[in-house]
Design an enzyme around this catalytic site. Sequence first.
Site, mmCIF file in Angstrom:
data_model
loop_
_atom_site.group_PDB
_atom_site.id
_atom_site.type_symbol
_atom_site.label_atom_id
_atom_site.label_comp_id
_atom_site.label_asym_id
_atom_site.label_seq_id
_atom_site.Cartn_x
_atom_site.Cartn_y
_atom_site.Cartn_z
ATOM 1 N N GLU A 1 1.660 2.190 8.236
ATOM 2 C CA GLU A 1 0.950 3.219 7.105
ATOM 3 C C GLU A 1 2.147 3.699 5.807
ATOM 4 O O GLU A 1 1.095 3.456 4.689
ATOM 5 C CB GLU A 1 1.516 4.691 7.710
ATOM 6 C CG GLU A 1 1.398 6.069 6.277
ATOM 7 C CD GLU A 1 -0.553 6.285 6.324
ATOM 8 O OE1 GLU A 1 -0.960 5.946 5.595
ATOM 9 O OE2 GLU A 1 -0.879 7.018 7.447
ATOM 10 N N VAL B 1 0.793 0.623 3.361
ATOM 11 C CA VAL B 1 -0.559 0.919 1.948
ATOM 12 C C VAL B 1 -0.399 1.433 1.680
ATOM 13 O O VAL B 1 0.296 2.889 1.770
ATOM 14 C CB VAL B 1 -1.957 0.848 3.161
ATOM 15 C CG1 VAL B 1 -2.852 0.709 2.419
ATOM 16 C CG2 VAL B 1 -1.489 -0.814 3.444
ATOM 17 N N GLY C 1 2.521 3.516 -0.544
ATOM 18 C CA GLY C 1 3.002 4.351 -0.072
ATOM 19 C C GLY C 1 3.361 6.096 0.727
ATOM 20 O O GLY C 1 3.054 5.889 1.675
ATOM 21 N N GLY D 1 12.714 0.861 -12.437
ATOM 22 C CA GLY D 1 12.606 0.099 -11.261
ATOM 23 C C GLY D 1 11.486 0.817 -10.799
ATOM 24 O O GLY D 1 10.990 0.848 -9.640
ATOM 25 N N GLU E 1 9.343 -5.470 -9.702
ATOM 26 C CA GLU E 1 10.548 -5.022 -8.878
ATOM 27 C C GLU E 1 10.963 -6.401 -9.747
ATOM 28 O O GLU E 1 10.015 -6.852 -11.005
ATOM 29 C CB GLU E 1 10.485 -5.740 -7.888
ATOM 30 C CG GLU E 1 10.322 -5.469 -6.791
ATOM 31 C CD GLU E 1 9.106 -6.099 -5.182
ATOM 32 O OE1 GLU E 1 9.856 -7.053 -5.484
ATOM 33 O OE2 GLU E 1 9.047 -4.639 -4.963
ATOM 34 N N ASP F 1 -0.686 -8.136 -4.068
ATOM 35 C CA ASP F 1 -0.350 -7.654 -3.439
ATOM 36 C C ASP F 1 -1.023 -6.099 -2.907
ATOM 37 O O ASP F 1 -1.050 -5.504 -1.744
ATOM 38 C CB ASP F 1 0.652 -6.358 -4.044
ATOM 39 C CG ASP F 1 1.357 -4.578 -3.941
ATOM 40 O OD1 ASP F 1 2.346 -4.562 -3.459
ATOM 41 O OD2 ASP F 1 0.467 -4.254 -4.373
ATOM 42 N N LYS G 1 -2.690 -5.363 0.697
ATOM 43 C CA LYS G 1 -3.681 -3.685 1.545
ATOM 44 C C LYS G 1 -4.973 -3.927 1.230
ATOM 45 O O LYS G 1 -5.264 -3.343 2.950
ATOM 46 C CB LYS G 1 -2.605 -2.929 -0.073
ATOM 47 C CG LYS G 1 -1.418 -2.753 -0.358
ATOM 48 C CD LYS G 1 -0.853 -1.960 -1.076
ATOM 49 C CE LYS G 1 0.526 -2.072 -1.462
ATOM 50 N NZ LYS G 1 0.391 -1.216 -3.303
ATOM 51 N N GLY H 1 8.442 3.319 -4.062
ATOM 52 C CA GLY H 1 9.185 3.888 -4.310
ATOM 53 C C GLY H 1 9.665 4.739 -2.960
ATOM 54 O O GLY H 1 9.006 4.484 -1.859
HETATM 55 N N1 LIG Z 1 10.133 -0.242 -2.557
HETATM 56 C C1 LIG Z 1 9.128 0.067 -2.462
HETATM 57 O O1 LIG Z 1 8.887 0.928 -3.400
HETATM 58 C C2 LIG Z 1 7.900 -0.222 -1.317
HETATM 59 C C3 LIG Z 1 6.968 0.181 -1.277
HETATM 60 C C4 LIG Z 1 6.055 0.314 -0.131
HETATM 61 C C5 LIG Z 1 6.644 -0.898 1.494
HETATM 62 N N2 LIG Z 1 8.013 -1.341 0.066
HETATM 63 C C6 LIG Z 1 8.232 -2.082 1.969
HETATM 64 O O2 LIG Z 1 9.501 -2.326 1.977
HETATM 65 C C7 LIG Z 1 9.915 -2.923 3.025
HETATM 66 C C8 LIG Z 1 11.571 -3.015 1.890
HETATM 67 O O3 LIG Z 1 11.745 -2.898 0.572
HETATM 68 P P1 LIG Z 1 12.436 -2.660 0.244
HETATM 69 O O4 LIG Z 1 12.338 -2.428 -1.741
HETATM 70 O O5 LIG Z 1 13.468 -1.656 0.267
HETATM 71 O O6 LIG Z 1 13.509 -4.229 -0.379
HETATM 72 P P2 LIG Z 1 14.964 -4.438 -0.697
HETATM 73 O O7 LIG Z 1 15.875 -3.767 -1.393
HETATM 74 O O8 LIG Z 1 15.212 -5.778 -0.998
HETATM 75 O O9 LIG Z 1 15.649 -4.769 0.971
HETATM 76 C C9 LIG Z 1 15.526 -5.504 1.343
HETATM 77 C C10 LIG Z 1 16.854 -5.416 3.041
HETATM 78 O O10 LIG Z 1 16.682 -6.339 4.099
HETATM 79 C C11 LIG Z 1 17.821 -6.307 4.436
HETATM 80 N N3 LIG Z 1 17.897 -8.261 4.956
HETATM 81 C C12 LIG Z 1 17.559 -9.297 3.537
HETATM 82 N N4 LIG Z 1 17.252 -10.474 4.571
HETATM 83 C C13 LIG Z 1 17.551 -10.198 6.298
HETATM 84 C C14 LIG Z 1 18.725 -10.989 6.871
HETATM 85 N N5 LIG Z 1 17.939 -12.081 6.841
HETATM 86 N N6 LIG Z 1 18.315 -9.783 7.549
HETATM 87 C C15 LIG Z 1 18.919 -8.980 8.053
HETATM 88 N N7 LIG Z 1 18.505 -8.040 6.555
HETATM 89 C C16 LIG Z 1 18.378 -8.623 5.711
HETATM 90 C C17 LIG Z 1 18.424 -6.920 2.779
HETATM 91 O O11 LIG Z 1 19.726 -6.849 3.133
HETATM 92 P P3 LIG Z 1 20.850 -6.441 2.166
HETATM 93 O O12 LIG Z 1 20.993 -5.423 1.840
HETATM 94 O O13 LIG Z 1 22.598 -6.433 3.353
HETATM 95 O O14 LIG Z 1 21.139 -7.389 1.139
HETATM 96 C C18 LIG Z 1 18.213 -5.023 2.532
HETATM 97 O O15 LIG Z 1 18.470 -4.261 2.877
HETATM 98 C C19 LIG Z 1 8.964 -4.780 1.509
HETATM 99 O O16 LIG Z 1 8.733 -4.608 2.913
HETATM 100 C C20 LIG Z 1 8.127 -3.558 1.358
HETATM 101 O O17 LIG Z 1 6.928 -4.361 0.862
HETATM 102 C C21 LIG Z 1 8.599 -1.461 -0.453
#
Ligand SMILES: NC(=O)c1ccc[n+]([C@@H]2O[C@H](COP(=O)([O-])OP(=O)(O)OC[C@H]3O[C@@H](n4cnc5c(N)ncnc54)[C@H](OP(=O)(O)O)[C@@H]3O)[C@@H](O)[C@H]2O)c1
Length: 429
Positions: free
Chosen positions: A131, A134, A136, A189, A192, A203, A207, A303
């Site tokens: 969920e 796509v 958020g 924020g 990215e 992106d 979706k 977010g």
């Molecule tokens: N940000 C948004 O608003 C949003 C919205 C919807 C969906 N998403 C999705 O949610 C997911 C996470 O996004 P995010 O924004 O939280 O990304 P992020 O802040 O870049 O966090 C990624 C995390 O993955 C960890 N990581 C990276 N390589 C790794 C590895 N080899 N082994 C284990 N852990 C590893 C990192 O570790 P460290 O912290 O230790 O460096 C970090 O904690 C993505 O798929 C994104 O598309 C994000």
Amino acid sequence: MKKKLNIAIIGLGNIGSYLYKFLKENQKILSKKNNCIPNIIYISSKNINKKRNIKIDKKKWLKNYLDATTDKNVDIIVELIGGAEGAAKKLVFNALKNKKNVVTANKALIAKYGDKLSKIAEENKVNLEFEAAVCGGVPIIRSIKEGLIANKINKVYGIFNGTSNYILSTMDSDNKNFKDVLLDAQNKGYAESNPKSDLNGEDVASKLKILSSLCFNSLINHKIHVEGINNIDKYDIDSANRLGYKIKLIGFSEIIGNQIYQRVHPALINKSSYIASIDGVLNAVIVEGRPVGQNVIQGEGAGPEATTSALVSDISSILRGNIKFPFSISNRERKKLTYKSIDDRFFSAYLRFEVKDRPGVLSNITNIFSKNKVSIKRLIQNPNKTKKHASIIIITHNSKDKSLNKILKEVEKKSYIIKLPKLIRIGTN
Ligand SMILES: NC(=O)c1ccc[n+]([C@@H]2O[C@H](COP(=O)([O-])OP(=O)(O)OC[C@H]3O[C@@H](n4cnc5c(N)ncnc54)[C@H](OP(=O)(O)O)[C@@H]3O)[C@@H](O)[C@H]2O)c1
């Protein structure tokens, strides 16, 4: 005693750390609502020593995140690493193969490998929930799979990317140029540090591929027409405004017979329409089907807060039990659709030409239009006397996309052209 399911959260970035805190703080109420306790037993990320905004319980830390996939105590793995390849791919494939339920927010992974992953989930009788991948906080996937289960859906479209929508609507409302608004979005924020896939349409494409296959009970179709917003400038925004439109990045998918039309591109949207009112980081998804008619759902597209709302919905669904098909129906029943390109579809369009201000240019351009059988509805010429150039904006009647592009290509080669011409389609037809 109440049933308990054990959870491993892998990836503790923006989303993972917020989810970890939320689940701990809301464990009681979620247990009551689901009649099952969500119990975090492991967490892991890349770097244990990284400074985070959550207190890490080192007893729960897995040195090797892949150990979660083989530990017999783990029931649910939440993948929050991101990316279609590498660690996230390894984790999700291994987890499903080892009969673990998976929750992920990873649109890139699901858009690319969703068919293979759902097959493994189905064979192993576990859930694969996405969920949060796509739009958020917009609960569109569960709505399609459950609330709208009765319907034959023929169209899905809308605004699926908060960053690009914020940029387009802020350029308009705050009278700022693309670069300044992008910087502002990064500081707040929303965007990215590398906003490439938000701006180039990729992106939204990921979706849309996921939504199409859910709406049309089909396998993921990887063919898609994609244009982003990189090319839109303040002049386009202002011109659209004067003509009664707003510019929005639209994802659009329609099924006709066994054919799928799937596309992402900026569009001029009538100011008075619902979709034009979706500003800032909001997302909106519009689904059309029978017998329901048109259904609209809107909300924050990204977010930590909105994404956690979606992740907890997925986790709760697993806590409540039952194995569901990841894409609504069994993998064996999902159809293969034929992709139809945009070429033969008809659009009214906005075309913009930046030209040297000299005699004969306008008539040359309008001749090219009539040669290609595209009729002009409106023409606006804005000369810039000091720079000796002019902007010509042409709004066409409904015309074949192929013909509109042919005009663009032909005019582009002319010596009077000082900037690549642009085409922005009008409406969501
Ligand atoms: N940000 C948004 O608003 C949003 C919205 C919807 C969906 N998403 C999705 O949610 C997911 C996470 O996004 P995010 O924004 O939280 O990304 P992020 O802040 O870049 O966090 C990624 C995390 O993955 C960890 N990581 C990276 N390589 C790794 C590895 N080899 N082994 C284990 N852990 C590893 C990192 O570790 P460290 O912290 O230790 O460096 C970090 O904690 C993505 O798929 C994104 O598309 C994000």
